[in-house]
Design a protein around this motif. Sequence first.
Motif, short mmCIF file in Angstrom:
data_model
loop_
_atom_site.label_atom_id
_atom_site.label_comp_id
_atom_site.label_asym_id
_atom_site.label_seq_id
_atom_site.Cartn_x
_atom_site.Cartn_y
_atom_site.Cartn_z
N SER A 106 1.55 87.75 26.52
CA SER A 106 2.56 89.30 27.30
C SER A 106 3.10 88.03 28.95
N GLU A 107 3.90 89.21 29.18
CA GLU A 107 5.16 88.48 29.91
C GLU A 107 5.36 87.13 31.16
N ILE A 108 3.26 86.86 31.10
CA ILE A 108 3.32 85.68 32.60
C ILE A 108 2.15 85.25 31.73
N LYS A 109 1.52 85.54 29.84
CA LYS A 109 0.51 84.93 29.69
C LYS A 109 0.85 84.51 27.88
N VAL A 110 0.50 83.35 27.97
CA VAL A 110 0.38 83.44 26.76
C VAL A 110 -1.21 82.96 25.99
N SER A 111 -1.62 83.18 25.28
CA SER A 111 -3.70 83.47 24.69
C SER A 111 -3.86 82.80 23.60
N VAL A 112 -4.27 81.77 23.70
CA VAL A 112 -4.64 80.89 21.43
C VAL A 112 -6.18 81.12 21.36
N LEU A 113 -6.11 81.69 20.00
CA LEU A 113 -7.90 81.39 19.56
C LEU A 113 -7.97 80.44 19.29
N ILE A 114 -8.78 79.23 19.63
CA ILE A 114 -9.07 77.94 18.52
C ILE A 114 -10.47 77.20 18.88
N ALA A 115 -11.06 76.78 18.13
CA ALA A 115 -12.37 76.51 17.09
C ALA A 115 -13.05 75.92 18.77
N ASN A 116 -14.69 76.44 19.22
CA ASN A 116 -14.75 75.98 19.36
C ASN A 116 -15.11 74.83 20.62
N ASP A 117 -15.12 73.68 19.96
CA ASP A 117 -15.52 72.25 19.96
C ASP A 117 -14.17 71.46 20.28
N TYR A 118 -12.99 72.50 20.55
CA TYR A 118 -12.02 71.78 20.83
C TYR A 118 -11.57 72.40 22.03
N THR A 119 -11.96 73.40 22.84
CA THR A 119 -12.15 73.56 24.00
C THR A 119 -11.31 72.38 25.24
N GLU A 120 -11.82 71.92 25.72
CA GLU A 120 -12.68 70.88 26.14
C GLU A 120 -11.07 69.75 26.12
N LEU A 121 -10.67 69.18 25.11
CA LEU A 121 -9.58 68.72 24.86
C LEU A 121 -8.08 69.74 24.33
N ALA A 122 -8.33 70.52 24.20
CA ALA A 122 -6.64 71.69 24.59
C ALA A 122 -6.81 71.72 26.15
N VAL A 123 -7.48 71.60 26.26
CA VAL A 123 -7.88 72.71 28.20
C VAL A 123 -6.87 70.84 28.18
N ARG A 124 -7.37 70.23 28.29
CA ARG A 124 -6.81 68.98 29.04
C ARG A 124 -5.31 67.97 28.75
N ALA A 125 -5.07 68.39 27.32
CA ALA A 125 -3.93 68.24 26.20
C ALA A 125 -3.22 68.92 27.46
N LEU A 126 -3.25 70.68 27.28
CA LEU A 126 -2.41 71.65 27.67
C LEU A 126 -1.83 70.87 29.42
N HIS A 127 -3.45 70.64 30.33
CA HIS A 127 -3.18 70.13 31.70
C HIS A 127 -1.75 69.24 31.57
N SER A 128 -2.14 68.40 31.45
CA SER A 128 -1.09 67.44 31.38
C SER A 128 0.25 67.55 30.31
N ALA A 129 0.24 69.07 29.64
CA ALA A 129 1.86 69.12 28.91
C ALA A 129 2.42 70.08 29.88
N TYR A 130 1.90 70.03 30.97
CA TYR A 130 2.29 71.53 31.61
C TYR A 130 2.63 70.47 33.24
N ASP A 131 2.25 69.52 33.48
CA ASP A 131 2.56 68.80 34.55
C ASP A 131 1.54 69.16 35.42
N LEU A 132 0.38 69.17 35.08
CA LEU A 132 0.13 69.98 36.28
C LEU A 132 -1.33 68.81 37.00
N ASP A 133 -1.95 67.87 35.91
CA ASP A 133 -2.46 66.70 36.92
C ASP A 133 -1.73 66.53 37.86
N VAL A 134 -3.11 65.65 39.09
CA VAL A 134 -2.83 65.87 40.34
C VAL A 134 -1.72 64.14 39.91
#
Lengths: 412, 412
Positions: A384-412
Amino acid sequence: MARIVMKFGGTSMADLDRIRAAARRIAAQVAAGDQVAVVVSAMAGVTNQLVGWCDALMELHDPREYDSVVATGEQVTSGLLAIALQAIGIESRSFHGWQIPLHTDGAHGRARIGRIEPDALLASMEQGVVPVVAGFQGLGPEGRITTLGRGGSDTSAVALAAALKADRCDIYTDVDGVYTTDPRIVAKARKLDKITYEEMLELASVGAKVLQTRSVELAMKERVRVQVLSSFTDGPAPREGALPGTLVVDEDEIVEKEIVAGIAYSRDEARLTVRRVPDRPGIAASVFGPLAEANVNVDMIVQSTGADGSTDMTFTVGKSDLARAQVLLGEMRETIRYEELLCDPDVAKISIVGVGMRSHAGVASTMFRTLSERQINIQVISTSEIKVSVLIANDYTELAVRALHSAYDLDV
Amino acid sequence: MARIVMKFGGTSMADLDRIRAAARRIAAQVAAGDQVAVVVSAMAGVTNQLVGWCDALMELHDPREYDSVVATGEQVTSGLLAIALQAIGIESRSFHGWQIPLHTDGAHGRARIGRIEPDALLASMEQGVVPVVAGFQGLGPEGRITTLGRGGSDTSAVALAAALKADRCDIYTDVDGVYTTDPRIVAKARKLDKITYEEMLELASVGAKVLQTRSVELAMKERVRVQVLSSFTDGPAPREGALPGTLVVDEDEIVEKEIVAGIAYSRDEARLTVRRVPDRPGIAASVFGPLAEANVNVDMIVQSTGADGSTDMTFTVGKSDLARAQVLLGEMRETIRYEELLCDPDVAKISIVGVGMRSHAGVASTMFRTLSERQINIQVISTSEIKVSVLIANDYTELAVRALHSAYDLDV
């Protein structure tokens, strides 16, 4: 002096000690010179018990009686909190939906708020008597009690804030704000000071359960400034500037907009693929029409056409609808003439949300590259205009979220 | 076709199974061709829990908030019973006090019923929709919820029966009627088929807890025929003639009047004796005035004057008021100039009740002789037109009740 609506959820009303704590918080707000109106949920667990009784007596029970029964939870906490306030010297009185009145339509169990007459509440506040409103309930057109649907107390609070022209609507809950992502998955997640209505709406719709979607829609429409805060942290009454929680506001109020404000995930969906359907006009309608008629909500959809004149249609439905969707599609095999029906419940939807995407290129491609570097296969993409969603295998959920959190410079 | 108000108490609403049983009983009454309106109490124990919460938050809590909180118990059962009726094919809807409306005065926590607008309930019954009214509650003059005081649902039922001009008000409870005395003490106690309002009133006031005193007073005033029955015995809907319970009616309806209808006992009182007060005019007023001002209810009173110009005053107060009465009388020692204050909490009041006493001599003397034969000392005597009460040592309660039950030919 500000006028503030303070809303306390079920965990903040769970027992007498929590109710006393809420009263102290209200007293501090009053002591700070603010004019306060309060909205409460039922004690945590009580609504479920009442709903369970109705369900046990009759499967398809009369929603008018259901409303009359389940609305009692908020009636109890509104009276108890008014007493708790009086006990520490703050004048207060409870208001039920019909006493305000807070008018709704007649759609029992999921009523929509209509006109709210603010005079009684305003008069009470003017006299220094803090009104404590039973959330989640209203008065239907036939003089019967209605309820707004689960989580409806957030909506009550926002609607009252609009009717009272309040400066802010503070939602007290068991988390202290909106985070860049789920702190249970990413230890480096950080609380956002501010977030836009649009972002909050997208996050709420993809699984961040801080605020009910409907209340955010209403806040956006009525331009009500909403603050999410924890009722479990102690300390002085929240003052602006300090920002103890997260403020949900208009985009204009946020000077430094994040490109990506938050990352959400949802495991509530399942993937279905209808393989090798003859590609002809109207084929999408013939697949999704019957699903819609059966009230199966379809979310992400992709269609990929092969060289041989057949097409694959992949889409997601809520997990609870999966069995029903399978049966329906099975019955349609003859008419649609597809080759194969695949389904996979072990998927997760990962979404990045941020108003900054509008003005920044390359946001989506960072997501795809990051996932690709971790060997995570993307099954479906939707944007959507302000969102991108992707569907992945459930097993990779945590890995994906952590990787994206770093990639977008959101880590504290 | 008769018009009947059916009232179900807390034990008859205790859980979903009991609520279903009540629904079946109502369905049977409807099937018998009667027009039915229902009044319900809260689930047994719920009101106590709600009261406990209010008490815990603030000792002297706002009675308006208390009412708003405790009235929810009946709101829950009225909705659940309406659903249970619909589940077995009986059209039904719940009514709260404010929806009828059932107007009361503004004495929160112990409101008195004023005007009841019967139109909504009558219209519902005419349409074949059984109204289920939340008992115990009403609408105060300022638009707030009031409650009628403990046991108030009986009063709600009788008042509604009067307003609806019902042929009978059936009170379903956990006993199957009014007995000649407590069956736990006298195995030979028998259920009365009929009892007069006056007798019921005297029995209720001396400890037979079948009906709330106020509801009997109202029934007598409005000439509402009340039937007490058990909701725990199975079988067909109660029909007159069969008399499964006890009918409380006007004296004229009872052809064979019992001389003594029942024997009641109460262990809720304590005895106080102010010894050797100078006997002068106004002395009774100077003793009882301050007690009345302090809201200490004095029941039985005897005064015996000695030869020396001093007098002994013996009286009873509620056991819960004893400590307060002792302190008050202690403070008054100087002004009243009595010699000694005796008190005894180990007493019981035994009462014989019957409208036949009016026309039969010697009823009281049979009582005195019976007790004397068992060596039971009478400490205080008080009488009304249809009642004789004596105060005795608590240890003799069972012996006295059994002996009197035989003496008045009440044994089965």
